[in-house]
Design a protein around this motif. Structure first.
Motif, PDB file in Angstrom:
ATOM      1  N   SER A  37       6.580   0.963 -10.763  1.00 50.84           N
ATOM      2  CA  SER A  37       7.471   0.001 -10.102  1.00 50.84           C
ATOM      3  C   SER A  37       6.712  -0.859  -9.086  1.00 50.84           C
ATOM      4  CB  SER A  37       8.660   0.709  -9.444  1.00 50.84           C
ATOM      5  OG  SER A  37       8.240   1.570  -8.415  1.00 50.84           O
ATOM      6  N   ALA A  40       4.659  -3.357 -11.074  1.00 50.01           N
ATOM      7  CA  ALA A  40       5.488  -4.444 -11.597  1.00 50.01           C
ATOM      8  C   ALA A  40       5.806  -5.450 -10.506  1.00 50.01           C
ATOM      9  CB  ALA A  40       6.776  -3.873 -12.198  1.00 50.01           C
ATOM     10  N   GLU A  41       6.113  -4.963  -9.333  1.00 50.51           N
ATOM     11  CA  GLU A  41       6.424  -5.851  -8.209  1.00 50.51           C
ATOM     12  C   GLU A  41       5.213  -6.688  -7.799  1.00 50.51           C
ATOM     13  OE1 GLU A  41       7.969  -5.349  -3.647  1.00 50.51           O
ATOM     14  OE2 GLU A  41       8.853  -4.071  -5.187  1.00 50.51           O
ATOM     15  N   MET A  42       4.032  -6.084  -7.884  1.00 50.31           N
ATOM     16  CA  MET A  42       2.819  -6.771  -7.463  1.00 50.31           C
ATOM     17  C   MET A  42       2.131  -7.510  -8.611  1.00 50.31           C
ATOM     18  SD  MET A  42       1.228  -4.580  -4.448  1.00 50.31           S
ATOM     19  CE  MET A  42       0.080  -5.889  -4.427  1.00 50.31           C
ATOM     20  N   GLN A  43       2.632  -7.332  -9.813  1.00 58.43           N
ATOM     21  CA  GLN A  43       2.074  -7.964 -11.012  1.00 58.43           C
ATOM     22  C   GLN A  43       0.629  -7.532 -11.270  1.00 58.43           C
ATOM     23  OE1 GLN A  43       2.812 -12.193 -10.756  1.00 58.43           O
ATOM     24  NE2 GLN A  43       5.021 -11.893 -10.789  1.00 58.43           N
ATOM     25  N   VAL A  44       0.414  -6.212 -11.189  1.00 61.50           N
ATOM     26  CA  VAL A  44      -0.866  -5.601 -11.541  1.00 61.50           C
ATOM     27  C   VAL A  44      -0.575  -4.404 -12.436  1.00 61.50           C
ATOM     28  CG1 VAL A  44      -2.016  -6.339  -9.395  1.00 61.50           C
ATOM     29  CG2 VAL A  44      -0.927  -4.091  -9.497  1.00 61.50           C
ATOM     30  N   TRP A  45      -1.601  -3.803 -12.992  1.00 57.85           N
ATOM     31  CA  TRP A  45      -1.433  -2.616 -13.823  1.00 57.85           C
ATOM     32  C   TRP A  45      -1.182  -1.387 -12.948  1.00 57.85           C
ATOM     33  CZ3 TRP A  45      -0.793  -3.308 -18.821  1.00 57.85           C
ATOM     34  CH2 TRP A  45      -1.343  -4.427 -19.425  1.00 57.85           C
ATOM     35  N   SER A  63      -4.029 -10.193  -3.648  1.00 57.52           N
ATOM     36  CA  SER A  63      -3.518  -8.846  -3.913  1.00 57.52           C
ATOM     37  C   SER A  63      -3.583  -7.973  -2.671  1.00 57.52           C
ATOM     38  CB  SER A  63      -4.300  -8.187  -5.043  1.00 57.52           C
ATOM     39  OG  SER A  63      -4.081  -8.836  -6.263  1.00 57.52           O
ATOM     40  N   GLU A  66      -0.779  -9.066  -0.333  1.00 57.47           N
ATOM     41  CA  GLU A  66       0.513  -8.650  -0.887  1.00 57.47           C
ATOM     42  C   GLU A  66       0.705  -7.144  -0.775  1.00 57.47           C
ATOM     43  OE1 GLU A  66       0.728 -10.213  -4.841  1.00 57.47           O
ATOM     44  OE2 GLU A  66       0.889 -12.285  -4.126  1.00 57.47           O
TER      45      GLU A  66
END
Length: 79
Positions: A37, A40-45, A63, A66
């Motif tokens: 989760s 997904a919020e941070m748009q990383v694996w 990153s 963020e």
């Protein structure tokens, strides 16, 4: 003097401390959030979050900011 770079350096130093001490993972777990989760919020694996938490990798650039903002938000929500 520009205070913005100083504030960013301070935030990144705080983030490094959270990672080194394991507090980054503790904050996520205390919030009952999975690595998936957060990723997904941070748009990383999710593996990226795992490596950051383990101190194997260091978030950089946007990153890092963020991730710091995310963790600071979790810390602010703690009782």
């Amino acid at each position: 003097m520009d205070t913005e770079p100083r504030a960013i350096r301070a935030a990144l130093a705080q983030l490094s401390g959270w990672i080194t001490t394991g507090q980054a993972r503790e904050l996520r777990e205390h919030a009952h959030m999975s690595r998936l989760s957060v990723a997904a919020e941070m748009q990383v694996w999710p593996s990226t979050i795992a490596r950051w938490e383990a101190g194997e990798r260091t978030p950089r650039g946007r990153s890092a900011i963020e991730y710091y903002t995310f963790l600071a938000g979790l810390l602010a929500e703690r009782p």
